[in-house]
Design a protein around this motif. Structure first.
Motif, PDB file in Angstrom:
ATOM      1  N   ARG A  47       0.660  -1.286  -0.131  1.00 16.47           N
ATOM      2  CA  ARG A  47      -0.147  -0.021  -0.020  1.00 16.47           C
ATOM      3  C   ARG A  47       0.897   1.218  -0.023  1.00 16.47           C
ATOM      4  N   MET A  48       2.149   1.212  -0.613  1.00 16.88           N
ATOM      5  CA  MET A  48       3.042   2.329  -0.614  1.00 16.88           C
ATOM      6  C   MET A  48       2.296   3.523  -1.570  1.00 16.88           C
ATOM      7  N   ILE A  49       2.122   4.619  -1.362  1.00 17.10           N
ATOM      8  CA  ILE A  49       2.140   5.669  -2.160  1.00 17.10           C
ATOM      9  C   ILE A  49       3.166   6.373  -2.888  1.00 17.10           C
ATOM     10  N   VAL A  50       3.402   6.778  -3.843  1.00 13.29           N
ATOM     11  CA  VAL A  50       4.702   7.326  -4.411  1.00 13.29           C
ATOM     12  C   VAL A  50       4.210   8.550  -5.175  1.00 13.29           C
ATOM     13  N   GLY A  51       4.527   9.891  -4.863  1.00 12.10           N
ATOM     14  CA  GLY A  51       4.016  10.944  -5.736  1.00 12.10           C
ATOM     15  C   GLY A  51       5.125  12.153  -5.857  1.00 12.10           C
ATOM     16  N   GLY A  52       4.447  13.072  -6.307  1.00  8.86           N
ATOM     17  CA  GLY A  52       5.160  14.257  -6.508  1.00  8.86           C
ATOM     18  C   GLY A  52       4.272  15.602  -6.388  1.00  8.86           C
ATOM     19  N   ALA A  53       4.708  16.558  -5.963  1.00 10.39           N
ATOM     20  CA  ALA A  53       4.041  18.023  -5.812  1.00 10.39           C
ATOM     21  C   ALA A  53       4.826  19.261  -6.001  1.00 10.39           C
ATOM     22  N   VAL A  54       4.407  19.964  -6.968  1.00 13.36           N
ATOM     23  CA  VAL A  54       5.193  20.951  -7.531  1.00 13.36           C
ATOM     24  C   VAL A  54       4.338  22.357  -7.326  1.00 13.36           C
ATOM     25  N   GLU A  67      -8.728   6.776  -2.476  1.00 16.85           N
ATOM     26  CA  GLU A  67      -8.011   5.597  -2.363  1.00 16.85           C
ATOM     27  C   GLU A  67      -7.702   5.050  -0.978  1.00 16.85           C
ATOM     28  N   CYS A  68      -7.506   6.039  -0.153  1.00 20.25           N
ATOM     29  CA  CYS A  68      -7.043   5.730   1.235  1.00 20.25           C
ATOM     30  C   CYS A  68      -8.277   5.389   2.009  1.00 20.25           C
ATOM     31  N   GLY A  69      -9.156   5.622   1.637  1.00 24.86           N
ATOM     32  CA  GLY A  69     -10.518   5.289   2.466  1.00 24.86           C
ATOM     33  C   GLY A  69     -10.728   6.167   3.887  1.00 24.86           C
ATOM     34  N   THR A  70     -10.073   7.181   4.016  1.00 22.71           N
ATOM     35  CA  THR A  70     -10.017   7.892   5.222  1.00 22.71           C
ATOM     36  C   THR A  70     -10.420   9.380   4.914  1.00 22.71           C
ATOM     37  N   ALA A  71     -10.746   9.983   5.948  1.00 19.97           N
ATOM     38  CA  ALA A  71     -11.101  11.589   5.737  1.00 19.97           C
ATOM     39  C   ALA A  71      -9.851  12.124   5.233  1.00 19.97           C
ATOM     40  N   SER A  72      -8.697  12.028   5.901  1.00 24.80           N
ATOM     41  CA  SER A  72      -7.417  12.631   5.295  1.00 24.80           C
ATOM     42  C   SER A  72      -6.312  11.730   5.173  1.00 24.80           C
ATOM     43  N   ILE A  73      -5.431  12.102   4.169  1.00 22.01           N
ATOM     44  CA  ILE A  73      -4.469  10.923   3.802  1.00 22.01           C
ATOM     45  C   ILE A  73      -3.589  10.178   4.999  1.00 22.01           C
ATOM     46  N   LEU A  74      -3.569  11.027   6.106  1.00 22.57           N
ATOM     47  CA  LEU A  74      -2.664  10.698   7.237  1.00 22.57           C
ATOM     48  C   LEU A  74      -3.241  10.117   8.563  1.00 22.57           C
ATOM     49  N   ASP A  75      -4.668  10.037   8.158  1.00 19.28           N
ATOM     50  CA  ASP A  75      -5.388   9.440   9.445  1.00 19.28           C
ATOM     51  C   ASP A  75      -4.824   8.227   9.806  1.00 19.28           C
ATOM     52  N   ARG A  76      -4.481   7.297   8.852  1.00 14.10           N
ATOM     53  CA  ARG A  76      -3.834   6.095   9.149  1.00 14.10           C
ATOM     54  C   ARG A  76      -2.569   5.604   8.490  1.00 14.10           C
ATOM     55  N   ARG A  77      -1.681   6.620   8.106  1.00 15.08           N
ATOM     56  CA  ARG A  77      -0.450   6.726   7.453  1.00 15.08           C
ATOM     57  C   ARG A  77       0.479   7.492   7.978  1.00 15.08           C
ATOM     58  N   SER A 126       4.440   7.533   1.118  1.00 16.65           N
ATOM     59  CA  SER A 126       3.497   7.039   2.369  1.00 16.65           C
ATOM     60  C   SER A 126       3.101   5.622   2.251  1.00 16.65           C
ATOM     61  N   ALA A 127       2.964   5.132   3.873  1.00 17.67           N
ATOM     62  CA  ALA A 127       2.813   3.615   4.023  1.00 17.67           C
ATOM     63  C   ALA A 127       1.836   3.713   5.122  1.00 17.67           C
ATOM     64  N   PRO A 128       1.005   2.681   5.253  1.00 15.81           N
ATOM     65  CA  PRO A 128       0.210   2.501   6.488  1.00 15.81           C
ATOM     66  C   PRO A 128       1.097   2.681   8.017  1.00 15.81           C
ATOM     67  N   ALA A 129       0.457   3.057   8.814  1.00 17.47           N
ATOM     68  CA  ALA A 129       1.025   3.263  10.195  1.00 17.47           C
ATOM     69  C   ALA A 129       0.210   2.846  11.300  1.00 17.47           C
ATOM     70  N   TRP A 253      15.730   5.962  -2.473  1.00 22.41           N
ATOM     71  CA  TRP A 253      15.075   4.890  -2.144  1.00 22.41           C
ATOM     72  C   TRP A 253      14.316   4.617  -0.901  1.00 22.41           C
ATOM     73  N   ALA A 254      12.973   4.018  -1.096  1.00 19.72           N
ATOM     74  CA  ALA A 254      12.395   3.972  -0.171  1.00 19.72           C
ATOM     75  C   ALA A 254      11.396   2.715  -0.079  1.00 19.72           C
ATOM     76  N   MET A 255      11.339   2.017   1.133  1.00 17.30           N
ATOM     77  CA  MET A 255      10.720   0.645   1.539  1.00 17.30           C
ATOM     78  C   MET A 255       9.907   0.796   2.235  1.00 17.30           C
ATOM     79  N   ALA A 256       8.880  -0.443   2.344  1.00 19.83           N
ATOM     80  CA  ALA A 256       7.650  -0.287   3.389  1.00 19.83           C
ATOM     81  C   ALA A 256       7.540  -2.091   3.474  1.00 19.83           C
ATOM     82  N   GLY A 257       7.056  -2.590   4.376  1.00 22.92           N
ATOM     83  CA  GLY A 257       6.769  -3.839   4.556  1.00 22.92           C
ATOM     84  C   GLY A 257       6.923  -4.340   5.990  1.00 22.92           C
ATOM     85  N   ASP A 258       7.378  -5.625   6.082  1.00 19.27           N
ATOM     86  CA  ASP A 258       7.328  -6.283   7.426  1.00 19.27           C
ATOM     87  C   ASP A 258       8.077  -5.699   8.559  1.00 19.27           C
TER      88      ASP A 258
END
Length: 274
Positions: A47-54, A67-77, A126-129, A253-258
């Motif tokens: 469930r990694m999110i990768v993106g850019g903002a300019v 896609e995150c299913g929450t009111a705000s992106i960092l509610d569960r991330r 971003s990844a689930p937290a 480099w960015a990683m998420a997982g166990d």
């Protein structure tokens, strides 16, 4: 303006039957950085999110992402933001952080909306937290530094670890970047796998005419993608991830997982690569 694309997980048997266009459609992440836009790719790899903002002169706010299913992106991330442009600011959780080029900002679960401003080009990860850790701005001189390789093997490089157990605590994000020194072009070679974690790369600090050949696939079924400046790629747990460029470059480099164990890898012998 917010754009979100979803990338579903691909298994190795499906990947080895893909042609170049299909490989790029599933693993290559291009055009992440557009003026006045936030562009995200929601992956089904941990469930990694990768993106850019300019921001390009006007603030951009990242808040609700369907896609995150929450009111705000960092509610569960949790989120890491790397500035690959000029000076900019990121405001979240009631605090405004000033990021110079190369700085990394960690934002924990529950930080609320994220507002990006200034001349920055912000790479978003971003990844689930599952718990809250302190927000932290990490500058280059605060990163853990590891030097690897040699000029004789064309892989003299310096690794900077930012969101990493040697520097700070996160839930599952591990983020840093690697700089290739003049005359060196090979990254992450010998290759390795880490079945318990996925990874994403962003290649930058490249001239417009430069390219990096990013290698992926099973060790005995390798494929490659041709990458230009500010192109990203998602690497499934079953895939190698290494590359060689036409000149020196830097990659994030960015990683998420166990786990968050940077050394939890399975090395691949050179004679096993095909």
């Amino acid at each position: 303006m917010l754009t979100v694309e979803t990338r579903h997980a691909i298994d190795p048997d499906a990947a080895k039957r893909m042609d170049t266009a299909e490989l790029r459609r599933n693993f290559h992440l291009g055009e992440l950085f557009r003026d006045g836009e936030i562009r995200l790719v929601y992956t089904h790899y941990d469930r990694m999110i990768v993106g850019g903002a300019v921001p390009a002169g006007a603030p951009l706010t990242l808040d609700h992402v369907k896609e995150c299913g929450t009111a705000s992106i960092l509610d569960r991330r949790e989120m890491a933001i790397v500035n690959v442009g000029e000076a900019g600011t990121v405001a979240a959780g009631g605090v405004t952080h000033a990021l110079d080029r190369g700085d990394v900002l960690y934002l924990p679960l529950g930080s609320g909306p994220v507002t990006l401003d200034g001349k920055g080009r912000f790479y978003l990860l971003s990844a689930p937290a599952h718990r809250v850790h302190p927000a932290r701005l990490i500058r280059l001189d605060e990163a853990a530094v590891v030097k690897l390789g040699a000029a004789e093997t064309s892989n003299d490089r310096t690794i900077y670890q930012f969101v990493h157990p040697a520097v700070m605590t996160s839930c599952q994000l591990v983020v840093g970047y690697t700089r290739l020194h003049n005359g060196s072009v090979w990254n992450t070679m010998p290759a390795h796998l880490h079945d318990r974690r996925m990874e994403a790369y962003l290649y930058f600090d490249m001239k417009p005419e430069q390219r990096v050949f990013h290698f992926m696939g099973r060790p005995d079924e390798t494929r490659h993608l041709v990458m230009k400046n500010e192109d990203a790629v998602v690497s499934p747990p079953w895939s190698i991830h290494c590359g060689a460029g036409t000149g020196s470059y830097t990659f994030i480099w960015a990683m998420a997982g166990d786990n968050v164990d940077y050394k939890d890898v399975e090395m691949v012998a050179m004679e096993d690569l095909r």
